[in-house]
Design a protein around this motif. Structure first.
Motif, mmCIF file in Angstrom:
data_model
loop_
_atom_site.group_PDB
_atom_site.id
_atom_site.type_symbol
_atom_site.label_atom_id
_atom_site.label_comp_id
_atom_site.label_asym_id
_atom_site.label_seq_id
_atom_site.Cartn_x
_atom_site.Cartn_y
_atom_site.Cartn_z
ATOM 1 N N THR A 1 22.372 18.850 -43.995
ATOM 2 C CA THR A 1 22.127 17.446 -43.676
ATOM 3 C C THR A 1 21.387 17.262 -42.356
ATOM 4 O OG1 THR A 1 24.327 17.355 -42.668
ATOM 5 C CG2 THR A 1 24.137 16.656 -44.974
ATOM 6 N N ALA A 2 21.265 18.337 -41.553
ATOM 7 C CA ALA A 2 20.577 18.219 -40.265
ATOM 8 C C ALA A 2 19.348 19.114 -40.175
ATOM 9 C CB ALA A 2 21.537 18.549 -39.123
ATOM 10 N N GLY A 3 19.011 19.790 -41.268
ATOM 11 C CA GLY A 3 17.836 20.641 -41.235
ATOM 12 C C GLY A 3 17.980 21.848 -42.132
ATOM 13 N N SER A 4 17.064 22.802 -41.981
ATOM 14 C CA SER A 4 17.048 24.011 -42.798
ATOM 15 C C SER A 4 16.849 25.232 -41.910
ATOM 16 C CB SER A 4 15.918 23.958 -43.837
ATOM 17 O OG SER A 4 16.121 22.913 -44.767
ATOM 18 N N TRP A 5 17.428 26.339 -42.352
ATOM 19 C CA TRP A 5 17.276 27.625 -41.675
ATOM 20 C C TRP A 5 16.632 28.579 -42.669
ATOM 21 C CZ3 TRP A 5 19.264 32.617 -42.464
ATOM 22 C CH2 TRP A 5 19.210 33.498 -41.377
ATOM 23 N N LEU B 1 22.901 34.161 -40.285
ATOM 24 C CA LEU B 1 23.196 32.998 -41.120
ATOM 25 C C LEU B 1 24.632 32.534 -40.910
ATOM 26 C CD1 LEU B 1 22.615 30.969 -43.383
ATOM 27 C CD2 LEU B 1 23.105 32.798 -45.036
ATOM 28 N N ARG B 2 25.566 33.455 -40.837
ATOM 29 C CA ARG B 2 26.961 33.087 -40.596
ATOM 30 C C ARG B 2 27.094 32.333 -39.279
ATOM 31 N NH1 ARG B 2 31.297 37.187 -43.206
ATOM 32 N NH2 ARG B 2 32.441 35.244 -43.057
ATOM 33 N N GLU B 3 26.391 32.805 -38.253
ATOM 34 C CA GLU B 3 26.461 32.140 -36.954
ATOM 35 C C GLU B 3 25.882 30.725 -37.016
ATOM 36 O OE1 GLU B 3 24.506 34.543 -34.091
ATOM 37 O OE2 GLU B 3 25.893 36.231 -34.277
ATOM 38 N N VAL B 4 24.759 30.581 -37.723
ATOM 39 C CA VAL B 4 24.125 29.264 -37.837
ATOM 40 C C VAL B 4 25.040 28.287 -38.562
ATOM 41 C CG1 VAL B 4 22.265 28.027 -39.021
ATOM 42 C CG2 VAL B 4 21.747 30.042 -37.641
ATOM 43 N N LEU B 5 25.653 28.721 -39.653
ATOM 44 C CA LEU B 5 26.543 27.847 -40.415
ATOM 45 C C LEU B 5 27.797 27.503 -39.605
ATOM 46 C CD1 LEU B 5 26.313 29.437 -43.988
ATOM 47 C CD2 LEU B 5 25.049 27.477 -43.067
ATOM 48 N N CYS C 1 14.312 21.293 -37.940
ATOM 49 C CA CYS C 1 15.250 20.244 -37.557
ATOM 50 C C CYS C 1 14.880 18.869 -38.105
ATOM 51 C CB CYS C 1 15.350 20.164 -36.037
ATOM 52 S SG CYS C 1 15.702 21.735 -35.237
ATOM 53 N N GLY C 2 13.873 18.787 -38.925
ATOM 54 C CA GLY C 2 13.440 17.496 -39.434
ATOM 55 C C GLY C 2 12.380 16.886 -38.540
ATOM 56 N N GLY D 1 23.898 21.073 -39.894
ATOM 57 C CA GLY D 1 24.794 20.053 -40.436
ATOM 58 C C GLY D 1 25.629 20.595 -41.580
ATOM 59 N N ARG D 2 25.953 19.730 -42.508
ATOM 60 C CA ARG D 2 26.731 20.159 -43.677
ATOM 61 C C ARG D 2 25.800 20.825 -44.681
ATOM 62 N NH1 ARG D 2 27.364 17.783 -48.445
ATOM 63 N NH2 ARG D 2 26.617 15.752 -47.668
ATOM 64 N N LEU D 3 26.107 22.080 -45.012
ATOM 65 C CA LEU D 3 25.270 22.832 -45.947
ATOM 66 C C LEU D 3 25.382 22.227 -47.342
ATOM 67 C CD1 LEU D 3 23.469 25.411 -46.230
ATOM 68 C CD2 LEU D 3 25.555 26.589 -46.964
ATOM 69 N N THR D 4 24.238 22.013 -47.984
ATOM 70 C CA THR D 4 24.230 21.461 -49.339
ATOM 71 C C THR D 4 23.646 22.422 -50.366
ATOM 72 O OG1 THR D 4 22.054 20.432 -48.994
ATOM 73 C CG2 THR D 4 24.009 19.111 -48.437
ATOM 74 N N TRP D 5 22.793 23.345 -49.902
ATOM 75 C CA TRP D 5 22.112 24.222 -50.858
ATOM 76 C C TRP D 5 21.709 25.507 -50.143
ATOM 77 C CZ3 TRP D 5 16.434 23.267 -52.787
ATOM 78 C CH2 TRP D 5 16.121 24.203 -53.787
#
Length: 355
Positions: A244-248, A134-138, A282-283, A144-148
């Motif tokens: 803002t660009a997808g979910s992991w 997760l750290r690497e992905v962020l 990725c949407g 994108g910008r993490l929101t939640w």
């Protein structure tokens, strides 16, 4: 000449001492598990050949040949044993939770600084493979910008057991058991939140302490949800990071705990390898599997040894443990009041956490 190993006394050989601390200490470079405090001397003679076993913690604390005391006893004993060990001139590792109160955490941090001793808290899940992934992905901006962020630690244990971990008056309950992991990971990722809130529940029939919890950490444009339960049989993600660009999304717990239970140790073939991927959405319906990093629980005690020898940083310093305790305690009060609360940390404590 070869460097003499640091001699370690382990207080407590219950689940934490047996599954985590003893094998990780024994496989850490430069450390020697010399002594264990336990009333089960006969059983330990077979499990830990060559390791001295004594019945009382005081016997370990007074030994001049012990360099490091590791406290893996019930939660309510952490603060008094850590204080006694520091006053005896020992370096100290405390299993989570560090203490049962912010006041005790502050007192121990100040005492360790005054004594010039290393005081570390065993936050092994900083080295979970999924957390490292997760750290690497962020850091790589993949979503994108993490929101939640949703972070969960669930088990399915519908029957209440007669043990101290499930008694409220002995420092039990799921918030003090699993909450320290969830909170510490969040603080490592994002720092101190502006406000926290929460809800603690008793869900199972006959529960004497909280066995379900939720906590909310407010970072402004980023919101973090932490939760744990004893009544989740599967299906919910361990991590769900939305940006803002997808979910992991990642399902399932890190494999190292189960491997240690099975007798696998660091360095063995297959250690910390996890073939289950995370999923990057990725949407527009697109998704791709991403491998999960190999976990590294062994990094904790290796770093503790280097810190004691003055060659490296404390992997989980007391200032960070104080901040974690502030979140844990404030969430309980926020749950009682039913509203979000700021953390009661001083400016000096906030600066110490950030260092």
């Amino acid at each position: 000449m070869a460097e003499a190993p640091l001699r370690v006394a382990l207080i407590g050989y219950g689940a934490a001492g047996r599954i985590f601390h003893a094998p990780l200490i024994r496989h850490a470079p430069g450390l020697e598990l010399a002594l264990v405090v336990s009333r089960r001397r006969d059983a330990l003679a077979q499990a830990l050949p060559g390791v001295e076993v004594v019945g009382l913690a005081e016997e370990a604390l007074l030994r001049a040949d012990i360099d490091l005391v590791v406290i893996a006893s019930p939660n309510a004993t952490h603060a008094p044993l850590a204080e006694a060990a520091l006053r005896a001139g020992r370096h100290v590792v405390v299993d989570k939770p560090f203490t049962l109160s912010l006041a005790d955490a502050r007192r121990l941090a100040a005492l360790a600084a005054a004594c010039g001793r290393v005081l570390a808290v065993f936050q092994n899940r900083r080295w979970d493979g999924d957390f490292l992934a997760l750290r690497e992905v962020l850091a790589g901006g993949r979503i994108g910008r993490l929101t939640w962020l949703e972070s969960r630690f669930d088990r399915f244990r519908p029957q209440v057991q007669d043990r101290w971990r499930e008694r409220a008056d002995e420092g039990g309950g799921i918030w003090l058991d699993l909450g320290p992991h969830l909170v510490d990971q969040a603080l490592q990722l994002f720092g101190l939140p502006a406000r926290v809130g929460g809800r603690l529940r008793r869900q199972r029939d006959g529960a004497a302490a909280d066995d379900g919890c939720e906590a909310w950490l407010d970072y402004g444009n980023l919101q973090v949800s932490l939760s744990a339960s004893m009544l989740v049989g599967g299906g919910l993600p361990r991590f769900a990071a939305h940006g803002t660009a997808g979910s992991w999304i990642r399902h399932g717990l890190d494999v190292q705990e189960e491997q240690l239970k099975a007798g696998l140790v660091p360095g063995a073939p297959g250690w910390a390898e996890d073939a289950r991927p995370a999923c990057l959405h990725c949407g527009e319906g697109e998704s791709v599997d991403l491998p999960v990093a190999r976990g590294r629980y062994e990094a904790f005690y290796a770093a503790v040894g280097e810190a004691i020898r003055g060659r490296g940083a404390n992997p989980v310093p007391a200032a960070q443990a104080v901040a974690t305790m502030a979140v844990l305690e404030t969430v309980v009060e926020a749950a009682r009041l039913g509203r979000m609360l700021p953390l009661p940390l001083t400016e000096a404590e906030r600066k110490a956490f950030a260092c």
